[in-house]
Design a protein around this motif. Sequence first.
Motif, PDB file in Angstrom:
ATOM      1  N   ASN A  56      22.438   3.600  -5.713  1.00 18.29           N
ATOM      2  CA  ASN A  56      22.016   4.170  -4.427  1.00 18.29           C
ATOM      3  C   ASN A  56      21.377   5.546  -4.588  1.00 18.29           C
ATOM      4  OD1 ASN A  56      22.846   1.976  -2.871  1.00 18.29           O
ATOM      5  ND2 ASN A  56      24.956   2.726  -2.838  1.00 18.29           N
ATOM      6  N   ALA A  57      20.532   5.680  -5.598  1.00 16.34           N
ATOM      7  CA  ALA A  57      19.839   6.939  -5.841  1.00 16.34           C
ATOM      8  C   ALA A  57      18.751   7.131  -4.787  1.00 16.34           C
ATOM      9  CB  ALA A  57      19.217   6.938  -7.231  1.00 16.34           C
ATOM     10  N   PRO A  58      18.505   8.372  -4.374  1.00 16.04           N
ATOM     11  CA  PRO A  58      17.416   8.629  -3.424  1.00 16.04           C
ATOM     12  C   PRO A  58      16.067   8.243  -4.029  1.00 16.04           C
ATOM     13  CG  PRO A  58      18.848  10.539  -3.628  1.00 16.04           C
ATOM     14  CD  PRO A  58      19.255   9.570  -4.686  1.00 16.04           C
ATOM     15  N   SER A  59      15.119   7.903  -3.175  1.00 13.57           N
ATOM     16  CA  SER A  59      13.825   7.409  -3.659  1.00 13.57           C
ATOM     17  C   SER A  59      13.074   8.465  -4.461  1.00 13.57           C
ATOM     18  CB  SER A  59      12.973   6.926  -2.495  1.00 13.57           C
ATOM     19  OG  SER A  59      12.682   7.996  -1.627  1.00 13.57           O
ATOM     20  N   TYR A  60      13.238   9.741  -4.130  1.00  6.98           N
ATOM     21  CA  TYR A  60      12.521  10.766  -4.891  1.00  6.98           C
ATOM     22  C   TYR A  60      13.052  10.858  -6.320  1.00  6.98           C
ATOM     23  CZ  TYR A  60      16.435  13.715  -3.374  1.00  6.98           C
ATOM     24  OH  TYR A  60      17.671  14.218  -3.113  1.00  6.98           O
ATOM     25  N   TRP A  61      14.316  10.558  -6.536  1.00  4.04           N
ATOM     26  CA  TRP A  61      14.861  10.539  -7.903  1.00  4.04           C
ATOM     27  C   TRP A  61      14.322   9.344  -8.675  1.00  4.04           C
ATOM     28  CZ3 TRP A  61      16.462  14.356 -10.508  1.00  4.04           C
ATOM     29  CH2 TRP A  61      17.130  15.411  -9.897  1.00  4.04           C
ATOM     30  N   TYR A  90       0.817  -1.209   0.000  1.00  4.08           N
ATOM     31  CA  TYR A  90       0.000   0.000   0.000  1.00  4.08           C
ATOM     32  C   TYR A  90       0.850   1.258   0.000  1.00  4.08           C
ATOM     33  CZ  TYR A  90      -4.110  -2.806   0.795  1.00  4.08           C
ATOM     34  OH  TYR A  90      -5.112  -3.713   0.657  1.00  4.08           O
ATOM     35  N   GLY A  91       1.877   1.319   0.782  1.00  6.68           N
ATOM     36  CA  GLY A  91       2.707   2.509   0.850  1.00  6.68           C
ATOM     37  C   GLY A  91       3.842   2.509  -0.151  1.00  6.68           C
ATOM     38  N   GLU A  92       3.926   1.488  -0.969  1.00  4.42           N
ATOM     39  CA  GLU A  92       5.057   1.363  -1.879  1.00  4.42           C
ATOM     40  C   GLU A  92       4.725   1.763  -3.307  1.00  4.42           C
ATOM     41  OE1 GLU A  92       6.288  -2.652  -1.506  1.00  4.42           O
ATOM     42  OE2 GLU A  92       6.652  -2.498   0.627  1.00  4.42           O
ATOM     43  N   ALA A  93       3.562   2.311  -3.552  1.00  3.01           N
ATOM     44  CA  ALA A  93       3.146   2.789  -4.869  1.00  3.01           C
ATOM     45  C   ALA A  93       3.198   1.686  -5.923  1.00  3.01           C
ATOM     46  CB  ALA A  93       3.967   3.994  -5.287  1.00  3.01           C
TER      47      ALA A  93
END
Length: 144
Positions: free
Chosen positions: A113-118, A66-69
């Motif tokens: 290791n890219a940030p999740s928003y990227w 659910y929270g993982e899109a």
Amino acid sequence: MRFRRRHHRTGRASYAIGGNREGARAAGIKVDRVRIGAYVAGSVLAALGGLMEAGRVSSVAGTQGYGEAIIFAVFAAAVIGGVSLQGGRGNMVGAASGVVLLGVVQNILDLENAPSYWIDAIDGAVILVALILARVIGGEASAE
């Protein structure tokens, strides 16, 4: 509609039942048997997918996904694969290619290791490029 020989009998029956259940029954298709078989096959595949997800994350929670899109990823793969969200026809090869493309992009970004928003931003950019290409190549009707 005339079906070519390459279509399987069960697929034709499922297609007919989806279009008109009573018409399929009148054509001699065992509607209940085909529907139960489709539900069983879908359930087995869903269970297999759940086992694969549990093996990937090494734990299972009641709110898994659910929270993982995950829904966003499914729609993104469908759009990238050329499936029209406004109706029309898609194909399995296109949808599978969308899944593979998003999976490759996700894995590359995870390894870097890219940030999740990227990761979300690049997924959105890939979808936009796919929609623009669908509009340019296929005309206005295919992108809608």
